[in-house]
Design a protein around this motif. Structure first.
Motif, short mmCIF file in Angstrom:
data_model
loop_
_atom_site.label_atom_id
_atom_site.label_comp_id
_atom_site.label_asym_id
_atom_site.label_seq_id
_atom_site.Cartn_x
_atom_site.Cartn_y
_atom_site.Cartn_z
N TRP A 30 0.83 -1.21 0.00
CA TRP A 30 0.00 0.00 0.00
C TRP A 30 0.87 1.25 0.00
O TRP A 30 0.61 2.22 -0.74
CB TRP A 30 -0.92 0.01 1.22
N GLN B 17 -1.67 -3.51 -10.39
CA GLN B 17 -2.51 -2.76 -9.46
C GLN B 17 -2.08 -1.29 -9.39
O GLN B 17 -2.92 -0.39 -9.32
CB GLN B 17 -2.42 -3.39 -8.06
N ARG B 18 -0.78 -1.04 -9.43
CA ARG B 18 -0.32 0.36 -9.41
C ARG B 18 -0.76 1.09 -10.67
O ARG B 18 -1.13 2.27 -10.61
CB ARG B 18 1.21 0.40 -9.27
N THR C 197 9.14 3.42 -10.99
CA THR C 197 8.94 2.30 -10.05
C THR C 197 9.77 1.12 -10.53
O THR C 197 9.51 0.56 -11.60
CB THR C 197 7.45 1.90 -9.99
N LEU D 241 2.51 1.62 -3.36
CA LEU D 241 1.52 1.95 -4.38
C LEU D 241 1.29 3.46 -4.46
O LEU D 241 1.13 4.03 -5.55
CB LEU D 241 0.20 1.24 -4.05
N ARG D 242 1.28 4.10 -3.31
CA ARG D 242 0.97 5.53 -3.23
C ARG D 242 2.22 6.41 -3.28
O ARG D 242 2.12 7.64 -3.27
CB ARG D 242 0.21 5.82 -1.93
#
Length: 626
Positions: free
Chosen positions: A21, A45-46, A256, A24-25
């Motif tokens: 989480w 998901q990202r 990323t 991800l942010r």
């Protein structure tokens, strides 16, 4: 409609671990995760998070770079499944394809000393080519450079020496032996040829030069791709990393990087010793480590951790999220006097388990460090006696390995068309995959009402193909060639835009078609009817046999790790760290059961006594078969 970041929830999974989480942010992030941690799923998901929340705003795009074509395709399919309406703003491709596309589109911006004609050639130098080049260079190099040139290892020259050499707009006089060698290599393959011959190291260097010397181009790329993903980051080479740094290590781009330094098994291909450390420093990346494991049961995760700590003492223990039908003997060593007995035991074990569990043969895997072709004949005979087949994923088919051919998007599309036309019943999953791929071939400015028209054209072609199957026997001498001509004609593969969609490079299409025809010709020679061709081509009901390198990224219920012996691991002492990383990759492919095999005829386990000791300390049971 945009989703508030605080309200966003992941797709198709219940939850993410706390570190996921946070990552991800986050902004630019370095994310390390062990095997089975769901690294590709995290990136999917990202991508969903960035697109749905509007953090990646239209018309901006996300660029995902992978090192293998099937990995790029896998990530692209995951995002398409979760974001069908937004997936057009997600670009997933290989590193080589991305750098080549830049050179092809903007080669006119290259400095005069690096002029590149449009008809350049793609070529790859062999180890012998490099050895001969360096040997010849010793006789012509200035005396002050000869000792340094003599010290260059041929295996490192392209990846580490040429790959780390920064091109300048004007070629300077060399100041060292390595610089002299690089310039002479460029002279031989580039400057003195009417049709320059470039491999992907050279293309990468040209792409980096283009970006570094053209501020507007760099700004355009970063404006188009404000978010960049790099998968399997531990395998990044000198050339690739310097390119990333030149283009994206600036404000305005969020990068990323995801991978596992314990699975860096591409050192032979020039992978950096610790790409993550350099990335964190050069990109000011925040580090995150994921510890959930979605693949293996906890006993297997515990064993993996023992090998992980050999590679990184600070490695965190993963926590299994799997609830399998665990037994007391999840890991064993089976010992045999000869390979015939070994093959029969493996075949009998899988046949019995398939019958008892109703699992598929493809849920099992036979993996080895190397020389799988030598193992194949004995295994085929033993498995055939049990009514099972073995598929050698390492087998060469034209210029491709079988595994790469079966995962190739063009090959999957062609075999899907054959399956739809030859099947006697409905094939909804195949229909969805074929229509989805065909839809991607339609230019963006022609996609209105494309669905209905494409369905009509596909249905008409399948009707025509069924009629052709009815009139032509599968055992006709030219059957495979004629069939491919019909498939290619329907898809209009002579159009360049289609080639770009179905392959990283236009020339890859020809390579795939050649391999496809070789494989198809072999299949039609051993089946009785057209409706057996698709299954015979893919052999989805076979037990895969593959090297550890080819098993990377894959998972199986049960893995038989063949060759816990000196014959398979003869080079272990040459590079213990990289060899242990390879061993770790093999160990971590199993979800619920792992069996090592040792054969007296292939030697003892003296060369890998250190790895064998870990298994002994873990209490792995040894069973001797006589």
């Amino acid at each position: 409609m945009r989703v508030d970041p605080a309200d966003w929830r992941p797709h198709d999974i219940e939850n993410l671990e706390a570190a996921a989480w946070d990552a991800l942010r986050a902004g630019t992030a370095s994310i390390t995760a062990g095997p089975g941690a769901g690294k590709t799923e995290f990136l999917a998901q990202r991508a969903s998070f960035l697109l749905e929340t509007g953090m990646c705003r239209p018309p901006q795009q996300i660029l995902a770079i992978s090192f293998k074509r099937d990995s790029a395709a896998n990530l692209r399919r995951r995002v398409q499944a979760r974001q069908p309406d937004l997936a057009s703003r997600f670009t997933s491709m290989t590193f080589d394809a991305f750098t080549k596309s830049i050179v092809d589109r903007f080669r006119g911006l290259l400095p005069a000393d690096w002029f590149l004609p449009s008809d350049y050639q793609i070529g790859f130098a062999s180890k012998t080519d490099v050895e001969s080049f360096l040997y010849d260079l010793l006789s012509s190099a200035p005396g002050g450079f000869q000792d340094e040139i003599f010290a260059i290892r041929p295996s490192d020259f392209l990846t580490n020496v040429v790959g780390s050499y920064e091109l300048l707009a004007e070629i300077p006089a060399p100041t060292s032996g390595s610089e002299y060698a690089v310039q002479q290599w460029w002279e031989r393959n580039y400057h003195s040829r009417d049709w320059p011959r470039l491999d992907f190291v050279l293309l990468n260097r040209l792409a980096e030069l283009l970006i570094r010397t053209n501020t507007q181009l760099r700004r355009a790329l970063t404006a188009t791709y404000p978010f960049v993903f790099v998968d399997e980051f531990q395998d990044t080479t000198y050339a690739q990393y310097s390119f990333l740094r030149a283009v994206f290590a600036r404000e305005g781009t969020t990068v990323t990087a995801v991978g596992d330094r314990k699975q860096r098994i591409m050192g032979w291909a020039g992978a950096l010793t610790d790409a993550f450390a350099e990335f964190r420093q050069d990109f000011s990346a925040a580090p995150y480590e994921l510890t959930w494991n979605f693949r293996s049961t906890q006993p297997l995760v515990d064993l993996q951790h023992r090998f992980a700590t050999l590679l990184d003492e600070a490695s965190q223990l993963q926590i299994s999220q799997v609830t399998g039908d665990a037994t007391d003997s999840q890991v064993q060593i089976w010992s045999f006097s000869n390979s015939q007995l070994e093959a029969r035991a493996l075949a009998a074990s899988i046949a019995g388990d398939v019958e008892a569990s109703l699992r598929k043969p493809s849920d099992y895997a036979l993996i080895a460090r190397q020389q799988v072709a030598n193992l194949e004949p004995e295994l085929r005979r033993a498995f055939a006696a049990q009514g099972l087949s073995v598929r050698n994923d390492d087998a060469q088919v034209g210029k491709l390995r079988l595994q790469d051919l079966l995962k190739d998007e063009l090959a999957r599309l062609l075999i899907g068309l054959i399956r739809l036309a030859a099947s006697r019943g409905g094939q909804p999953q195949t229909w969805r995959e074929v229509t989805s791929t065909l839809a991607g071939l339609v230019p963006a400015d022609q996609d209105r009402e494309v669905g209905t028209r494409m369905d009509d054209e596909l249905s008409a072609f399948l009707t025509e193909l069924r009629a052709w199957f009815a009139m032509n026997s599968v055992d006709d001498g030219d059957a495979s060639t004629n069939l491919i001509e019909k498939l290619v004609g329907f898809m209009k593969l002579d159009q360049l835009s289609h080639k770009r969609t179905l392959a990283d490079r236009p020339e890859d299409v020809a390579v795939t078609l050649e391999a496809f025809e070789i494989r198809l010709s072999d299949v039609v020679g051993r089946v009785d009817s057209w409706d057996q061709v698709a299954d015979g081509f893919s052999e989805d009901d076979a037990v895969p046999l593959l090297t550890i390198h080819r098993s990377k990224g894959l998972e199986y219920h049960t893995v038989f790790f063949i060759g816990l012996d000196d014959d398979q691991w003869w080079a272990h002492a040459r590079d213990v760290i990289e060899s242990t990383m390879t061993f770790f990759v093999g160990v971590s492919r199993a979800a619920e059961k792992l069996v090592f095999t040792q054969c007296d005829a292939r030697g003892s386990n003296n060369r890998i006594a250190d790895l064998y000791a870990v298994l002994t300390e873990a209490g792995v049971e040894l069973i001797r078969f006589e």
